[in-house]
Design an enzyme around this catalytic site. Structure first.
Site, PDB file in Angstrom:
ATOM      1  N   ASN A 211     -28.280  20.239  43.294  1.00 13.15           N
ATOM      2  CA  ASN A 211     -26.971  20.543  43.886  1.00 13.15           C
ATOM      3  C   ASN A 211     -27.149  21.053  45.317  1.00 13.15           C
ATOM      4  O   ASN A 211     -28.268  21.104  45.827  1.00 13.15           O
ATOM      5  CB  ASN A 211     -26.229  21.570  43.011  1.00 13.15           C
ATOM      6  CG  ASN A 211     -27.054  22.821  42.799  1.00 13.15           C
ATOM      7  OD1 ASN A 211     -27.405  23.508  43.747  1.00 13.15           O
ATOM      8  ND2 ASN A 211     -27.401  23.099  41.540  1.00 13.15           N
ATOM      9  N   ASP A 281     -26.351  22.508  35.220  1.00  8.81           N
ATOM     10  CA  ASP A 281     -25.809  22.588  33.855  1.00  8.81           C
ATOM     11  C   ASP A 281     -26.273  21.418  32.994  1.00  8.81           C
ATOM     12  O   ASP A 281     -26.185  21.471  31.780  1.00  8.81           O
ATOM     13  CB  ASP A 281     -24.280  22.577  33.898  1.00  8.81           C
ATOM     14  CG  ASP A 281     -23.736  23.868  34.480  1.00  8.81           C
ATOM     15  OD1 ASP A 281     -24.207  24.934  34.058  1.00  8.81           O
ATOM     16  OD2 ASP A 281     -22.865  23.804  35.371  1.00  8.81           O
ATOM     17  N   LYS A 291     -42.164   6.037  37.122  1.00  9.15           N
ATOM     18  CA  LYS A 291     -40.960   5.745  37.899  1.00  9.15           C
ATOM     19  C   LYS A 291     -40.147   4.653  37.208  1.00  9.15           C
ATOM     20  O   LYS A 291     -40.698   3.592  36.866  1.00  9.15           O
ATOM     21  CB  LYS A 291     -41.352   5.309  39.310  1.00  9.15           C
ATOM     22  CG  LYS A 291     -40.154   5.139  40.201  1.00  9.15           C
ATOM     23  CD  LYS A 291     -40.525   4.680  41.594  1.00  9.15           C
ATOM     24  CE  LYS A 291     -39.250   4.400  42.364  1.00  9.15           C
ATOM     25  NZ  LYS A 291     -39.489   3.651  43.584  1.00  9.15           N
ATOM     26  N   LYS A 343     -15.292  33.722  33.204  1.00 10.37           N
ATOM     27  CA  LYS A 343     -16.773  33.726  33.123  1.00 10.37           C
ATOM     28  C   LYS A 343     -17.298  35.150  32.926  1.00 10.37           C
ATOM     29  O   LYS A 343     -18.259  35.361  32.175  1.00 10.37           O
ATOM     30  CB  LYS A 343     -17.392  33.132  34.394  1.00 10.37           C
ATOM     31  CG  LYS A 343     -17.319  31.623  34.419  1.00 10.37           C
ATOM     32  CD  LYS A 343     -17.892  31.028  35.680  1.00 10.37           C
ATOM     33  CE  LYS A 343     -17.468  29.574  35.786  1.00 10.37           C
ATOM     34  NZ  LYS A 343     -17.807  28.958  37.052  1.00 10.37           N
ATOM     35  N   LYS A 347     -19.391  35.533  29.560  1.00  8.81           N
ATOM     36  CA  LYS A 347     -20.840  35.766  29.656  1.00  8.81           C
ATOM     37  C   LYS A 347     -21.180  37.250  29.502  1.00  8.81           C
ATOM     38  O   LYS A 347     -22.345  37.633  29.633  1.00  8.81           O
ATOM     39  CB  LYS A 347     -21.382  35.204  30.972  1.00  8.81           C
ATOM     40  CG  LYS A 347     -21.149  33.692  31.118  1.00  8.81           C
ATOM     41  CD  LYS A 347     -22.008  33.049  32.181  1.00  8.81           C
ATOM     42  CE  LYS A 347     -21.581  31.593  32.415  1.00  8.81           C
ATOM     43  NZ  LYS A 347     -22.547  30.803  33.148  1.00  8.81           N
TER      44      LYS A 347
HETATM   45  N1  CTP Z   1     -25.622  30.129  35.173  1.00 10.00           N
HETATM   46  C1  CTP Z   1     -26.739  30.230  34.370  1.00 10.00           C
HETATM   47  N2  CTP Z   1     -27.210  29.143  33.699  1.00 10.00           N
HETATM   48  C2  CTP Z   1     -26.574  27.944  33.804  1.00 10.00           C
HETATM   49  C3  CTP Z   1     -25.428  27.827  34.623  1.00 10.00           C
HETATM   50  C4  CTP Z   1     -24.983  28.937  35.291  1.00 10.00           C
HETATM   51  O1  CTP Z   1     -27.311  31.323  34.263  1.00 10.00           O
HETATM   52  N3  CTP Z   1     -27.065  26.903  33.142  1.00 10.00           N
HETATM   53  C5  CTP Z   1     -25.126  31.322  35.882  1.00 10.00           C
HETATM   54  C6  CTP Z   1     -25.081  31.163  37.391  1.00 10.00           C
HETATM   55  O2  CTP Z   1     -26.285  31.597  37.985  1.00 10.00           O
HETATM   56  C7  CTP Z   1     -23.917  32.051  37.776  1.00 10.00           C
HETATM   57  C8  CTP Z   1     -22.996  31.982  36.577  1.00 10.00           C
HETATM   58  O3  CTP Z   1     -23.808  31.539  35.495  1.00 10.00           O
HETATM   59  O4  CTP Z   1     -24.309  33.397  37.961  1.00 10.00           O
HETATM   60  C9  CTP Z   1     -21.823  31.077  36.731  1.00 10.00           C
HETATM   61  O5  CTP Z   1     -22.255  29.806  37.132  1.00 10.00           O
HETATM   62  P1  CTP Z   1     -21.230  28.612  37.391  1.00 10.00           P
HETATM   63  O6  CTP Z   1     -22.007  27.378  37.659  1.00 10.00           O
HETATM   64  O7  CTP Z   1     -20.158  29.022  38.347  1.00 10.00           O
HETATM   65  O8  CTP Z   1     -20.531  28.507  36.003  1.00 10.00           O
HETATM   66  P2  CTP Z   1     -20.815  27.732  34.733  1.00 10.00           P
HETATM   67  O9  CTP Z   1     -21.026  28.757  33.657  1.00 10.00           O
HETATM   68  O10 CTP Z   1     -21.884  26.730  34.904  1.00 10.00           O
HETATM   69  O11 CTP Z   1     -19.393  27.046  34.475  1.00 10.00           O
HETATM   70  P3  CTP Z   1     -18.714  25.753  35.125  1.00 10.00           P
HETATM   71  O12 CTP Z   1     -19.818  24.878  35.637  1.00 10.00           O
HETATM   72  O13 CTP Z   1     -17.976  25.193  33.987  1.00 10.00           O
HETATM   73  O14 CTP Z   1     -17.802  26.236  36.205  1.00 10.00           O
END
Ligand code: CTP
Length: 411
Positions: A211, A281, A291, A343, A347
């Protein structure tokens, strides 16, 4: 960045080849908000001109201990006393020895001795000199004295043509170290693990999913926590950023699974977990050993994906979570506060820092950010658009009282 806003710095330059960098350092310190006065040793004045330093500092430059002062004040006692910080850069083996042994045989050594102003010592010399047992002893003596802070020299190509330790760190690092010396150690004894940057999820040996995160907000926060005295472990995804001054440990990781393993390994030594990392994610369901050829992709060209572990949620679910503070970040493109609050609750966090990454000029990459800090206790505090470095300092200052009460050395 205005790390040294309204600070008065006395830059002491001694006679090593790195003295030629002094005018640039003065300019950068002034850009960082400081008023800078310069004192040279006579040897330094052979490497760099007093005229250049007078022009860039816009102050007279002192070299000669015996020069009469214009208003007949004893200049060498005032110039150090009036400063918030003395920075010795470069500090040669000779200057370090003279300071350590209390010699006052030139203006700079006398100035340092004639006041109690904190001193940042930036040793820079030939690598053999740096390894000399007497030099090491002198450095250790300064390090043991709370008035002195040492900035370790960098490793690189030295003037003598050798590659090794002894290089004067670049101005941004010296300025960061100077700002850290001047920051109150409100978080002394607090152990912070902070993740930053993106993760990479391999498709095959040459491709990956990732990303836009550059790690800049996380690295700025790591610097700010370390400057406030916290013991910082920085878990960094693949980024090209220098480890901030004062960070105790850096663990480089690649994938979400690596990041999870690193955070879990440090968990027992963590009081505060700050997850700024943009953890992927999703990852490819299988990683090809070789490859993948276009011809092998099939008609649909689809890449089967699976969920990665949610690191923050996994740590929050641990039985000993109550003894820790968890801080998450939320990058949103709409309904920022609502999604961030969801969140925070889902969390089980103490705080979440939300930012709207759809706003032009804000969010990913170096530069500015604007965030909203939400607390589990209902706290909601917006931070207006500002450079990430300043925002990081403000965020840490906001969290510090509560973290210090819970985890601080005096708590
Ligand atoms: N985070 C994490 N592990 C993941 C994804 C996210 O620990 N696999 C943590 C990120 O470091 C951040 C928080 O969760 O502190 C929120 O991350 P974000 O990407 O905004 O949210 P998501 O939980 O992934 O939700 P969404 O993608 O649905 O918005």
């Amino acid at each position: 960045m205005d790390h040294l806003r309204d600070k008065r710095i006395l830059l002491g330059v001694s006679g090593g080849i790195a003295a030629y960098k002094a005018p640039e350092l003065v300019r950068r310190m002034r850009d960082a908000g400081a008023d800078v006065r310069v004192v040279l040793t006579p040897a330094a004045a052979r490497f760099v001109s007093t005229l250049s330093l007078e022009v860039v500092s816009e102050h007279p430059v002192g070299v000669d201990l015996w020069a009469p002062s214009q208003d007949s004040r004893i200049v060498h006692t005032d110039v150090g006393k009036d400063a918030d910080l003395i920075v010795l850069a470069p500090a040669t083996a000779d200057l370090i020895a003279r300071i350590r042994h209390g010699l006052a045989d030139d203006l700079l050594a006398t100035t340092v001795m004639a006041c109690r102003t904190p001193v940042l010592v930036c040793p820079s010399m030939n690598n053999e000199m740096l390894g000399n047992p007497f030099v090491r002893e002198n450095l250790a003596a300064l390090e043991a004295d709370p008035r002195y802070t040492l900035l370790q020299p960098g490793v690189g190509l030295l003037a003598c043509g050798v590659h090794g330790p002894g290089r004067l760190p670049d101005p941004p690092e010296i300025i960061e170290a100077a700002a850290a010396v001047l920051t109150p150690k409100t978080l002394a004894g607090v152990r912070v693990t902070l993740s930053a940057g993106p993760t990479r999820e391999a498709v095959d040996p040459v491709r990956f999913l990732t990303n836009h995160s550059t790690g800049s907000m996380g690295f700025a926060l790591a610097r700010a926590f370390a400057a406030a005295g916290a013991e910082v472990t920085l878990v960094a995804g693949p980024v090209s950023l220098r480890t901030p001054v004062g960070v105790a440990q850096r663990l480089d990781v690649t994938s979400a699974a690596d990041l999870h393993a690193a955070v879990a390994a440090t968990w027992d030594q963590t009081d505060v977990l700050v997850m700024t990392a943009a953890v992927a994610d999703l990852r490819p369901a299988t990683v090809a050993a070789h490859k993948v050829k276009k011809s092998e992709l099939g008609a649909g060209m689809s890449l089967p994906l699976e969920r990665t572990v949610d690191v923050l949620a996994a740590m929050s679910a641990r039985p000993d979570r109550a003894g820790k503070a968890l801080v998450g970040f939320a990058a949103e493109t709409r309904d920022v506060e609502r999604y961030a609050r969801e969140k925070l609750a889902a969390k089980g966090l103490d705080w979440i820092v939300a930012n709207d990454v759809s706003t032009e000029g804000v969010g990913f990459g170096p530069g500015d950010n604007a965030v909203l800090l939400l607390g589990a206790d209902g706290e909601a505090r917006p931070f207006a658009r500002a450079p990430k470095e300043r925002l990081a300092t403000e965020l840490v200052a906001t969290l510090a009282p509560s973290l210090a009460r819970r985890f601080g050395r005096d708590g």
